[in-house]
Design a protein around this motif. Structure first.
Motif, PDB file in Angstrom:
ATOM      1  N   LEU A 143       0.842  -1.189   0.000  1.00 37.67           N
ATOM      2  CA  LEU A 143       0.000   0.000   0.000  1.00 37.67           C
ATOM      3  C   LEU A 143       0.881   1.245   0.000  1.00 37.67           C
ATOM      4  O   LEU A 143       1.578   1.525   0.968  1.00 37.67           O
ATOM      5  CB  LEU A 143      -0.921   0.002   1.214  1.00 37.67           C
ATOM      6  CG  LEU A 143      -1.967   1.093   1.193  1.00 37.67           C
ATOM      7  CD1 LEU A 143      -2.752   1.046  -0.091  1.00 37.67           C
ATOM      8  CD2 LEU A 143      -2.894   0.960   2.365  1.00 37.67           C
ATOM      9  N   LEU A 354      -5.463   5.948  -5.623  1.00 34.47           N
ATOM     10  CA  LEU A 354      -5.789   4.719  -4.911  1.00 34.47           C
ATOM     11  C   LEU A 354      -7.239   4.329  -5.185  1.00 34.47           C
ATOM     12  O   LEU A 354      -7.552   3.144  -5.378  1.00 34.47           O
ATOM     13  CB  LEU A 354      -5.568   4.916  -3.414  1.00 34.47           C
ATOM     14  CG  LEU A 354      -5.715   3.653  -2.589  1.00 34.47           C
ATOM     15  CD1 LEU A 354      -4.644   2.658  -2.957  1.00 34.47           C
ATOM     16  CD2 LEU A 354      -5.656   3.954  -1.112  1.00 34.47           C
ATOM     17  N   MET A 397     -14.699   3.913  -1.607  1.00 30.72           N
ATOM     18  CA  MET A 397     -13.619   3.060  -1.109  1.00 30.72           C
ATOM     19  C   MET A 397     -14.128   2.133  -0.017  1.00 30.72           C
ATOM     20  O   MET A 397     -13.830   0.933  -0.014  1.00 30.72           O
ATOM     21  CB  MET A 397     -12.466   3.922  -0.595  1.00 30.72           C
ATOM     22  CG  MET A 397     -11.563   4.415  -1.693  1.00 30.72           C
ATOM     23  SD  MET A 397     -10.662   5.859  -1.193  1.00 30.72           S
ATOM     24  CE  MET A 397      -9.093   5.165  -0.896  1.00 30.72           C
ATOM     25  N   MET A 401     -14.544  -1.970  -0.385  1.00 28.62           N
ATOM     26  CA  MET A 401     -13.811  -2.886   0.480  1.00 28.62           C
ATOM     27  C   MET A 401     -14.764  -3.860   1.165  1.00 28.62           C
ATOM     28  O   MET A 401     -14.436  -5.018   1.396  1.00 28.62           O
ATOM     29  CB  MET A 401     -13.029  -2.095   1.529  1.00 28.62           C
ATOM     30  CG  MET A 401     -11.789  -1.455   0.996  1.00 28.62           C
ATOM     31  SD  MET A 401     -10.692  -2.650   0.255  1.00 28.62           S
ATOM     32  CE  MET A 401     -10.754  -2.198  -1.432  1.00 28.62           C
TER      33      MET A 401
ATOM     34  N   THR B 100      -9.215  -9.382   3.099  1.00 27.45           N
ATOM     35  CA  THR B 100      -7.796  -9.384   2.748  1.00 27.45           C
ATOM     36  C   THR B 100      -7.044  -8.395   3.634  1.00 27.45           C
ATOM     37  O   THR B 100      -7.636  -7.570   4.310  1.00 27.45           O
ATOM     38  CB  THR B 100      -7.604  -8.963   1.290  1.00 27.45           C
ATOM     39  OG1 THR B 100      -8.251  -7.711   1.108  1.00 27.45           O
ATOM     40  CG2 THR B 100      -8.200  -9.964   0.344  1.00 27.45           C
ATOM     41  N   LEU B 102      -5.160  -5.831   2.922  1.00 27.26           N
ATOM     42  CA  LEU B 102      -5.182  -4.415   2.571  1.00 27.26           C
ATOM     43  C   LEU B 102      -6.553  -3.781   2.784  1.00 27.26           C
ATOM     44  O   LEU B 102      -6.662  -2.577   2.914  1.00 27.26           O
ATOM     45  CB  LEU B 102      -4.792  -4.235   1.102  1.00 27.26           C
ATOM     46  CG  LEU B 102      -3.321  -4.242   0.793  1.00 27.26           C
ATOM     47  CD1 LEU B 102      -3.100  -3.918  -0.664  1.00 27.26           C
ATOM     48  CD2 LEU B 102      -2.597  -3.224   1.645  1.00 27.26           C
ATOM     49  N   ALA B 103      -7.610  -4.621   2.813  1.00 30.01           N
ATOM     50  CA  ALA B 103      -8.965  -4.066   2.811  1.00 30.01           C
ATOM     51  C   ALA B 103      -9.224  -3.087   3.961  1.00 30.01           C
ATOM     52  O   ALA B 103      -9.699  -1.970   3.709  1.00 30.01           O
ATOM     53  CB  ALA B 103      -9.978  -5.198   2.807  1.00 30.01           C
ATOM     54  N   LEU B 105      -7.204  -1.273   5.638  1.00 27.81           N
ATOM     55  CA  LEU B 105      -6.397  -0.054   5.471  1.00 27.81           C
ATOM     56  C   LEU B 105      -7.057   0.880   4.472  1.00 27.81           C
ATOM     57  O   LEU B 105      -7.203   2.089   4.707  1.00 27.81           O
ATOM     58  CB  LEU B 105      -5.009  -0.418   4.946  1.00 27.81           C
ATOM     59  CG  LEU B 105      -3.976  -0.805   5.976  1.00 27.81           C
ATOM     60  CD1 LEU B 105      -2.716  -1.255   5.276  1.00 27.81           C
ATOM     61  CD2 LEU B 105      -3.674   0.367   6.862  1.00 27.81           C
ATOM     62  N   ILE B 106      -7.474   0.319   3.335  1.00 26.86           N
ATOM     63  CA  ILE B 106      -8.077   1.160   2.298  1.00 26.86           C
ATOM     64  C   ILE B 106      -9.413   1.704   2.778  1.00 26.86           C
ATOM     65  O   ILE B 106      -9.735   2.878   2.578  1.00 26.86           O
ATOM     66  CB  ILE B 106      -8.222   0.352   1.000  1.00 26.86           C
ATOM     67  CG1 ILE B 106      -6.834   0.053   0.444  1.00 26.86           C
ATOM     68  CG2 ILE B 106      -9.034   1.102  -0.017  1.00 26.86           C
ATOM     69  CD1 ILE B 106      -6.823  -0.877  -0.707  1.00 26.86           C
TER      70      ILE B 106
END
Lengths: 424, 304
Positions: A143, A354, A397, A401, B100, B102-103, B105-106
């Motif tokens: 990231l 991003l 976002m 997610m 996951t 990264l999820a 964090l994003i």
């Protein structure tokens, strides 16, 4: 999944609780607007918001109790993972789209107005940035929140190179990619050994450092006022109405009528070629050992290291390739704008890139190209929603997610047929 | 030199104690679910707005005396910010527990964008402020200059340390604290032993938000102004403090905050104010490279 009857009482309770929380959360911030040391009350807005939350929560609660909702809930809990593997002889039905897109891109400038041309150039710049970040975040799973720093290095590379060394567009283009890659290496080498989450914060810090230095180093970068950037040239021919230093401008050399759009046309053509090149390189890379190593490392680092992959080198290669792509994008951005200043390289820009990668699907190329255009061109068309743009990105976002952490378009890859005579 | 040094030491201590308070939120969340809560800086920013709103409301109802005013503001801000912490966790992080790596964090970055823009839309983009609540200062003559210690700074130091003491008591002595520590050490084992770990995680977010709210009130008292973008820089600084002290360690967060605050104040006093943020970020990078486990943290061992 046992009770099939819908419990309306439970839904009502959920809705009332959500409404209460919404009242506490929205009440002060939305309802009491500060002005000076005083305030105005705007309770109607709170009412609308709380009403929306109550109704939304009620509907959601009802939906999740229905069979379809239960199925969806079940899917969440067992989030499907990894890459979708297609049968070995699979031929994509979307293959014909690529030539059509190329043809469209070639005939597009003949019909476009200057405004449309600039919007599409901006879209292509973000495609480049999205592709770069997609290698870092989507493929390698690192990231990077300071991606805009490499973009800034490219853009300021052109401006500073022109001012101090007299370099032009063409000499800076490869140099910027190199410089950004070197910066990526300098940052990445010590940082990539660490736990993944730290990388996010270090890159965030790095992005801010670059921006602050650009902002404060008045004598070198011009500070907040920025710097002017030279127009690109074609084999030394300039695109202005008159060339400097007694040279011959482009339109006179070729004997065509002067067209003020020609600079943008030129940028568009070069940018389009570079995007195609990067797309091709990326397409090849994902099929090469290093690309496989990126994805393997993303999925399970410990397993990869015990298989003997040098995780630092593999990550570093992804980081550097991503950074150099951003450097290229920076050069195009600078010559497209004609000047650069630090306000183009804020954290929001990193977040936007991003968002492109997240929306497009981690690792999916087509998705990133589409998302880049949607997220950069849509705001141009919907000017009246400009205030809500960032809010929308944020909601996007979070929802992505929760709903599809691997993006709208799933990565798929064709499998291999086992050869005959070889043990499976 | 001594005058400036002492003055900046005082400034650094007040600033650092507040960094420590915010760092607690990062460090506790990281300790318990191993995730950097990027939206935490925004929680601080919201609490700054809430404190100004509370002050304006209380003043509107004719409350004048300082103790009542500050008590009411603190109570209101801490409670509402705590609810914010809970709601943020519920919406953005809880559905991603098994997703996951990264999820979350994003999602946290998305949440931080949402909060920033939400405050910008509802309160406007201009800077907001509060009037000075506590006038006056102690002055000490040193050499040919003097050092000034305002009552506000004294109050900030006292309040910050009281907050940290209360938190230490909660974590070390109460049932809730024991559950938090157990969940931090081994989430699976804790849930086998009958601890509702999901709820404990929610509590941790509420505690972190409450600490950030205390910090928000104190910083707003000190500087008087803030805007919707204020959470970003302070968030990274507080994170630096948490990393410096050793992420996951509570005393580390406080120590890291104070060290960072003092170092930053000395840097801007002796070298350059323009580059003080660059200094803090560089410090962060250097710590992560040379001592990623921080001052009081334990080195991480990856388990298979």
């Amino acid at each position: 999944m046992s009770s099939s009857a819908i419990d309306i009482k439970k839904s009502l309770l959920d809705a009332v609780l959500a409404g209460l929380l919404a009242l506490i959360v929205f009440g002060p911030i939305v309802g009491v607007v500060l002005s000076g040391y005083n305030f105005n009350l705007q309770f109607d807005r709170v009412g609308w918001l709380v009403g929306a939350v109550v109704i939304g929560r009620f509907c959601l609660s009802l939906f999740l109790q229905s069979p379809r909702g239960e199925r969806m809930l079940y899917r969440f809990e067992t989030a499907g993972s990894g890459v979708h593997v297609l049968p070995p002889d699979h031929k994509s039905r979307l293959l014909w789209i690529v030539p059509i897109l190329i043809v469209l891109a070639v005939i597009f400038p003949f019909f476009a107005s200057k405004y449309l041309l600039t919007v599409v150039i901006l879209g292509l710049i973000y495609v480049l940035l999205g592709l770069g970040l997609n290698i870092v975040v989507g493929l390698a799973g690192l990231l990077d929140l300071g991606f805009v720093a490499f973009y800034a290095i490219g853009a300021y590379g052109l401006a500073l190179g022109y001012q101090h060394l007299g370099l032009g567009f063409w000499s800076v283009l490869p140099l910027a990619a190199l410089m950004a890659a070197c910066a990526g290496m300098l940052l990445g080498f010590p940082v990539l050994r660490m736990h993944g989450d730290y990388l996010a914060i270090v890159t965030l810090g790095f992005g801010e450092i670059i921006r602050l230095v650009l902002n404060n180093w008045l004598s070198f970068t011009g500070g907040p006022n920025g710097m002017s950037v030279p127009s690109p040239t074609f084999l030394g021919l300039e695109f202005g109405r008159r060339a400097k230093d007694g040279g011959v401008p482009f339109h006179e050399f070729f004997g065509i009528a002067y067209n003020p759009n020609i600079k943008f046309l030129f940028i568009y053509v070069v940018l389009f070629l570079v995007v195609m090149l990067v797309l091709y390189i990326k397409h090849r890379l994902t099929r090469m050992p290093v690309g496989r190593a990126w994805e393997a490392l993303r999925e399970d680092e410990i397993a990869c290291r015990s298989m003997g992959l040098n995780h630092v080198l593999v990550k570093l290669s992804a980081f550097m390739i991503g950074a150099s792509t951003a450097g290229l994008a920076g050069v195009f951005f600078a010559s497209y704008q004609g000047f650069v200043n630090p306000s183009s390289f804020t954290f929001f820009e990193s977040a936007l890139i991003l968002a492109i990668v997240v929306l497009g699907g981690m690792g999916s190329t087509v998705g990133v190209v589409i998302a880049a255009f949607v997220l950069t061109v849509a705001p141009e068309l919907l000017r009246s929603f400009a205030d809500y743009r960032v809010l929308l990105f944020g909601v996007l976002m979070v929802l992505m997610m929760i709903w599809r952490p691997r993006g709208l378009i799933r990565i798929s890859r064709s499998g291999f047929t086992p050869r005959k005579g070889v043990a499976p | 030199m001594d005058g400036i040094f002492l003055q900046q030491l005082i400034n650094g201590l007040t600033l650092g104690s507040v960094y420590g308070l915010i760092a607690i939120g990062y460090t506790m969340v990281y300790g318990i679910i191993g995730m950097i809560n990027f939206a935490h800086g925004e929680v601080y920013m919201i609490s700054a707005y809430l404190s100004a709103i509370a002050l304006a409301l209380l003043a509107f109802f004719g409350l004048e005396s300082f103790p009542l005013l500050i008590l009411g503001t603190l109570l209101f801000t801490v409670c509402v910010t705590g609810v914010y912490g809970w709601v943020i966790e519920r919406i953005a992080y809880k559905p991603l527990r098994n997703s996951t790596r990264l999820a979350p964090l994003i999602s946290a970055i998305g949440m931080s964008l949402i909060l920033q823009n939400y405050v910008q839309i509802s309160q406007g983009a201009r800077q907001q402020g509060i009037p000075t609540l506590l006038d006056g200062s102690f002055r000490f003559a040193i050499g040919d200059g003097f050092v000034q210690l305002t009552y506000t700074k004294v109050f900030i130091l006292v309040a910050a340390f009281a907050g940290m003491a209360a938190l230490t008591y909660i974590i070390q002595r109460t049932r809730l604290g024991r559950m938090c520590r157990a969940t931090q050490q081994d989430r699976k084992m804790a849930s086998i032993l009958g601890i509702n770990t999901d709820r404990v995680i929610s509590y941790v977010f509420v505690i972190g938000a409450a600490m950030a709210a205390l910090a928000g009130v104190l910083i707003t008292m000190n500087y008087g102004t803030f805007d919707f973008y204020a959470g970003f820089i302070i968030g990274i600084k507080a994170f630096t403090a948490a990393v410096l002290g050793g992420i996951g360690s509570l005393p580390g967060a406080m120590l890291g905050g104070i060290i960072l605050g003092v170092a930053e104040a000395q840097f801007s006093g002796m070298v350059n104010t323009d580059y003080k943020d660059v200094f803090s970020f560089s410090l962060l990078v250097l710590i992560l490279i040379f001592r990623p486990q921080g001052l009081l943290g334990r080195p991480q061992v990856a388990k298979v």
